[in-house]
Design an enzyme around this catalytic site. Sequence first.
Site, PDB file in Angstrom:
ATOM      1  N   ASP A  79      51.791  56.481  26.440  1.00 33.21           N
ATOM      2  CA  ASP A  79      50.351  56.353  26.212  1.00 33.21           C
ATOM      3  C   ASP A  79      50.031  55.003  25.583  1.00 33.21           C
ATOM      4  OD1 ASP A  79      51.670  57.308  23.840  1.00 33.21           O
ATOM      5  OD2 ASP A  79      49.721  57.766  22.966  1.00 33.21           O
ATOM      6  N   GLU A 144      51.716  59.183  21.051  1.00 33.62           N
ATOM      7  CA  GLU A 144      52.133  58.374  19.910  1.00 33.62           C
ATOM      8  C   GLU A 144      50.952  57.629  19.315  1.00 33.62           C
ATOM      9  OE1 GLU A 144      53.704  55.240  17.374  1.00 33.62           O
ATOM     10  OE2 GLU A 144      52.409  54.988  19.119  1.00 33.62           O
TER      11      GLU A 144
END
Length: 394
Positions: A79, A144
């Site tokens: 991500d 994250e």
Amino acid sequence: MSRTLQLAEQLISRPSVTPDDAGCQQILGERLAQLGFTLETIESGPADFRVTNLWAVRRPSAGQSAKPTRTLVFAGHTDVVPTGPVEQWTSHPFTPTHRDGKLYGRGACDMKTSVAAFVVSIEEFLQAEPDPQLTLALLLTSDEEGPGVDGTVIVCNALAARGEVVDYCIVGEPTAVERCGDMIKNGRRGTMSGKLTVKGVQGHIAYPHLAKNPVHSVAPALAELVALNTAGGWDAGNAYFQPTSWQISNFHSGTGASNVIPGSAVIDFNFRFSTESTPESLQQRVHAVLDAHQVEYTLAWTIGGLPFLTTPGELVTAVQGAIREETGIETELSTSGGTSDARFIAKICKQVVELGPVNASIHKIDEHIDVAEIETLKNIYVRTLKQLNAALAA
């Protein structure tokens, strides 16, 4: 075009803003499956914030597993943070673009290039060592850059529950300052936040004897807490960590009117703390100061992560040696900066380091990486794998 660069561009072209993986893990999983990795997808989170995690593992053959073995995990995230105003980018953030020897795109530094280098380094290592003694694994998440509650921590909890042993972990966070390899993180400070609500009595500012100003009540205590930041008042740190720091991030009080004494004040603060302190010791210190000043308050604590430290040992030695061989740099060990998913991995793995590209442009408009350093990073990972495997075979 190198295979690492090609894969990095393929990943950057996917708009995988947290928690959307946008198919990145499928691309990576397909390549790993061809190398004999077993793939496990672990999804977590509510329907409107569904997180995708990948655990991929390749174990030694039956003959090798009878010998001493270790497990090395490459850990990272697919991500990325939001792009910000797209019109402010020189080129589209999800269109990999080359200018002046640099690759531009969201995630170029943080951390799709590292993830690409993970996979290509494994491919090259297995080409040179088709049957290594090392167990190889990859842990990827799409959470994250977000809350971090449905990502790496979920996978680590699952691995711990099933008794999976992890000996070494390399996290691909961007750690370099000027050149790839000039700094690695062998630990991180802990983070703990507090929300302090100070109670007062609202009233007319012309009649202070009929009210109680919470800002006035808490001000002396805040001054004492701020003063503890100087001269190591919380702790003095140690050879690896700076002294613990306490900082106010938000202060809310008042109605907006200039003639009203506020009825309460809310102060948000955060500790970044070393291994010389614990959450409990810091909490006790704060409460003692507030109580000594007779502040009427409530205080809610949130522990975002505990500090961890990997002292020089097998993994640090292998990484330092790989960087030296590839670049000639004597890398600096550091615990500076914010937190990362390494804080979760450190709970199940004693040797964790972070090693990635230069971090100067992360989260910025026109995020980029020097193309020349992409192969450097991949080669450092390959050399690290070879050194750790050779140590097992010796």
